[in-house]
Structure formats: C-alpha cells, structure tokens
Design an enzyme around this catalytic site. Structure first.
Site, PDB file in Angstrom:
ATOM      1  N   ASP A   6     128.249 108.116 132.133  1.00  0.00           N
ATOM      2  CA  ASP A   6     128.492 109.381 132.957  1.00  0.00           C
ATOM      3  C   ASP A   6     127.246 109.115 134.046  1.00  0.00           C
ATOM      4  OD1 ASP A   6     129.798 111.369 134.220  1.00  0.00           O
ATOM      5  OD2 ASP A   6     128.725 112.970 133.113  1.00  0.00           O
ATOM      6  N   TYR A  38     126.930 111.919 141.211  1.00  0.00           N
ATOM      7  CA  TYR A  38     127.964 110.992 141.891  1.00  0.00           C
ATOM      8  C   TYR A  38     128.910 111.385 142.983  1.00  0.00           C
ATOM      9  CZ  TYR A  38     126.655 107.130 138.329  1.00  0.00           C
ATOM     10  OH  TYR A  38     126.126 106.381 137.551  1.00  0.00           O
ATOM     11  N   GLY A  39     129.041 112.695 142.572  1.00  0.00           N
ATOM     12  CA  GLY A  39     130.560 113.336 143.452  1.00  0.00           C
ATOM     13  C   GLY A  39     130.427 112.691 145.068  1.00  0.00           C
ATOM     14  N   CYS A  69     133.666 109.625 133.020  1.00  0.00           N
ATOM     15  CA  CYS A  69     133.158 110.177 134.276  1.00  0.00           C
ATOM     16  C   CYS A  69     134.538 109.727 135.437  1.00  0.00           C
ATOM     17  CB  CYS A  69     132.166 109.310 134.937  1.00  0.00           C
ATOM     18  SG  CYS A  69     131.425 109.827 136.631  1.00  0.00           S
ATOM     19  N   ASN A  70     135.007 110.705 135.857  1.00  0.00           N
ATOM     20  CA  ASN A  70     136.201 110.383 136.716  1.00  0.00           C
ATOM     21  C   ASN A  70     135.666 109.951 138.221  1.00  0.00           C
ATOM     22  OD1 ASN A  70     136.450 113.234 135.086  1.00  0.00           O
ATOM     23  ND2 ASN A  70     138.544 112.738 135.779  1.00  0.00           N
ATOM     24  N   THR A  71     134.758 110.321 138.545  1.00  0.00           N
ATOM     25  CA  THR A  71     134.246 109.832 139.895  1.00  0.00           C
ATOM     26  C   THR A  71     133.870 108.297 139.714  1.00  0.00           C
ATOM     27  OG1 THR A  71     132.960 112.086 140.289  1.00  0.00           O
ATOM     28  CG2 THR A  71     132.394 110.268 141.711  1.00  0.00           C
ATOM     29  N   GLU A 147     123.860 120.159 134.332  1.00  0.00           N
ATOM     30  CA  GLU A 147     122.539 119.407 134.313  1.00  0.00           C
ATOM     31  C   GLU A 147     121.515 120.228 133.853  1.00  0.00           C
ATOM     32  OE1 GLU A 147     122.335 115.831 133.958  1.00  0.00           O
ATOM     33  OE2 GLU A 147     124.437 116.133 133.991  1.00  0.00           O
ATOM     34  N   THR A 180     134.068 115.470 134.045  1.00  0.00           N
ATOM     35  CA  THR A 180     133.597 115.706 132.782  1.00  0.00           C
ATOM     36  C   THR A 180     132.493 116.566 132.519  1.00  0.00           C
ATOM     37  OG1 THR A 180     132.238 113.537 132.846  1.00  0.00           O
ATOM     38  CG2 THR A 180     134.676 113.324 132.160  1.00  0.00           C
ATOM     39  N   HIS A 181     132.113 117.108 133.629  1.00  0.00           N
ATOM     40  CA  HIS A 181     131.084 118.037 133.239  1.00  0.00           C
ATOM     41  C   HIS A 181     131.713 119.577 132.965  1.00  0.00           C
ATOM     42  CE1 HIS A 181     127.857 115.427 135.028  1.00  0.00           C
ATOM     43  NE2 HIS A 181     126.964 116.013 134.708  1.00  0.00           N
TER      44      HIS A 181
HETATM   45  N1  DGL Z   1     130.989 113.646 135.264  1.00  0.00           N
HETATM   46  C1  DGL Z   1     131.424 113.244 136.543  1.00  0.00           C
HETATM   47  C2  DGL Z   1     132.814 113.215 136.840  1.00  0.00           C
HETATM   48  O1  DGL Z   1     133.690 113.363 136.028  1.00  0.00           O
HETATM   49  C3  DGL Z   1     130.440 112.924 137.702  1.00  0.00           C
HETATM   50  C4  DGL Z   1     130.072 114.247 138.406  1.00  0.00           C
HETATM   51  C5  DGL Z   1     129.140 113.941 139.489  1.00  0.00           C
HETATM   52  O2  DGL Z   1     128.250 113.226 139.184  1.00  0.00           O
HETATM   53  O3  DGL Z   1     129.258 114.372 140.620  1.00  0.00           O
HETATM   54  O4  DGL Z   1     133.245 113.268 137.729  1.00  0.00           O
END
Ligand code: DGL
Length: 282
Positions: A6, A38-39, A69-71, A147, A180-181
């Site tokens: 992630d 990552y968003g 991680c969805n992103t 975080e 997932t956060h």
């Molecule tokens: N946990 C991540 C997700 O599921 C990434 C969130 C991020 O880094 O912006 O999208």
C-alpha cells in the site's frame, strides 16, 4: 508467502481480514510511505513505484501479491499483471453490495481522486447507476490522519465530517470505503454519521477472493484451504448474528517493510496485534 503493499499503513486493514482466514501463513507487507499519499499522484508515477515494490516483494519470497491499495489497483494492476509472472489480487470498489443494500436508493463512495478517476471504478459505477444514485467524495485528509495514528478525537471528527456530510446530505444511507486507509477511521465515521448509516469495507471480500485464487493456483494445501473456507463460513455466520470477535487476535508472521519512517507501520501493526514486529527501511 503472501506479499501485500500500500502507499502506507492502510493496507493493514486488508492484511487483518486475510489473517483471519489464513492465520498460519507467512506475510510480507510493504508500505511505500516515503511516497504517501498516492491519491493525487500521476498513474505513471504510481505504476513505477508498484514495479519497484513488486520486485522487492518477489525478492522477499512472495508467491502471490495483494495490491492492498485502491489507488494503486486503479493505476497499475493491469501493468503489473502484464509485466510480472505472479498472480496479483487488486481491490474491488464495493459498489455492488452497497447498491443491493441501500434503502434510500442513494449510496456514497469515499475514495481517493485517483480511484474515482479509474476505469474500473467508472465501469462498476456504470453498471449500477440505473438502480441507484451514486454520490462520491474524496476523503480529504483521511490518509494523513491514519498515517499519524490520529484515528479518533475532535480533529479526526472535523476532517471526516467535511467529506462525509455532502454524501449524507444527498441522502446516502450506505457508504463504500474505497480506500484501504479509511476502515481505520470507522469509529469516527460512524460517530459522525450516526447509527443509521452503514459503511462497507471491501477487505473481507478481497480476502475471500484471495483464498479462491490461492486454491486455484495450488498455493494452499488441502488442509489449509479447508480450514480457510470453514473460517469464511464461520465469519459470515458470526456477522449475520451480529457477533464480534472476542478472543484477542494472535500475532501473525508478518515482515514489515517501510520505504520511509518505519514508525507509522509499526504503530498501526501494534494497534492490530499485541506485539512489536521488526520493520526495515528500504
Ligand atoms: N490506501 C490507499 C488506497 O486504498 C492509498 C491512499 C493514498 O495514498 O492516497 O487508495
């Protein structure tokens, strides 16, 4: 060995669900927190990070990898599947269970900007838009809260309220946690939304899918597969009866790797399991 990754600690919400089904498995978890969040990053950047992470996980001995991680799933899963000779499991936007469960006919989706722009999400959304209204919002500041380990309290509530309120005002009674956060903020989300609103975390479904793929790939012995499937049924029955797990979770065998400060990952892991694990800087 199961590899997971992630942008940060969020993927531990997926690990937690997998461990319920496979408590004796070995895991390696990579948090790319030197590059978190990552968003808003470009798909090219995320793809490149995912390549680096995959190489590390393979070198650690992973024989299947969960993009927790969805992103990253939105930006990179297709590329990873093309470029690496290993099975990848990605995150699914849980629009279907939300669409089937809504009573108001309005569902909310909280996710990152990258996920909401992704073709998989847009296609899934397209499949259900005739049956219900789908309203979306980026969970602004949610990843940063998680975080920092600031999961509850006035600051978390104020941050969560800002992104959640537009969904509630639009009439959503069911909200998909598309990052997932976000499940780590569930207590705060539920407090702000009130008891009538249902939040859907796709992680249990992803964990079940992983079991089926591992059976297909012969990555589980017959005994492990039988025990995992029995666990799937047990958890579904417990959920249907509204029962919560009471026994403390046993500490799983997880190697924790952070690309940045190891503290956030260690802290979240300790919150989930009552012991400290080694974290390495890479
Ligand atoms: N946990 C991540 C997700 O599921 C990434 C969130 C991020 O880094 O912006 O999208």
């Amino acid at each position: 060995m199961i590899g997971l990754f992630d942008s940060g600690t969020g993927g531990l919400s997926v690990l937690r669900e997998i461990v319920k089904l496979l408590p004796d498995e070995k895991y390696v978890f990579y948090a790319d927190n030197a590059h978190c969040p990552y968003g808003e990053k470009s798909p090219e950047f995320i793809r490149e990070r995912c390549r680096v992470i995959t190489r590390t996980l393979l070198a650690e001995g992973a024989d299947i990898i969960v993009a927790a991680c969805n992103t990253a799933t939105a930006a990179a899963i297709r590329t990873l599947r093309e470029e690496f000779p290993v099975r990848f499991i990605g995150m699914e936007p849980a629009v279907k269970p939300a669409a089937l469960g809504t009573r108001t006919g309005v569902i909310g989706v909280l996710a990152t900007a990258g996920t909401l722009k992704g073709s998989k999400y847009l296609a899934t959304k397209g499949n259900f838009e005739d049956n219900c209204t789908i309203v979306e919002h980026v969970g602004r500041g949610f990843v940063e809260l998680v975080e920092r380990g600031a999961l509850t309290g006035p600051e978390a509530e104020a941050t969560v309220r800002e992104s959640l309120e537009p969904l509630l005002e639009a009439g959503a009674d069911t909200v998909v946690l598309g990052c997932t956060h976000y499940p780590f903020l569930l207590e705060t989300l539920q407090k702000v939304a009130g008891p009538g609103i249902r939040f859907i975390d796709p992680a249990p479904a992803v964990a079940r899918h992983l079991i089926y793929v591992m059976v297909q790939e012969r990555l589980l012995s017959e005994g492990e597969a039988t025990r995992a499937l029995a666990k799937v049924i047990e958890l579904a029955e417990a959920e249907a009866m509204g029962k919560q797990r009471t026994a403390p979770a046993r500490v799983p065998d997880v190697r924790l790797i952070s690309s940045g400060d190891p503290l956030p990952l260690q802290r979240m892991f300790r919150l989930l399991y009552p012991a400290v694990q080694k974290t390495e800087n890479k």
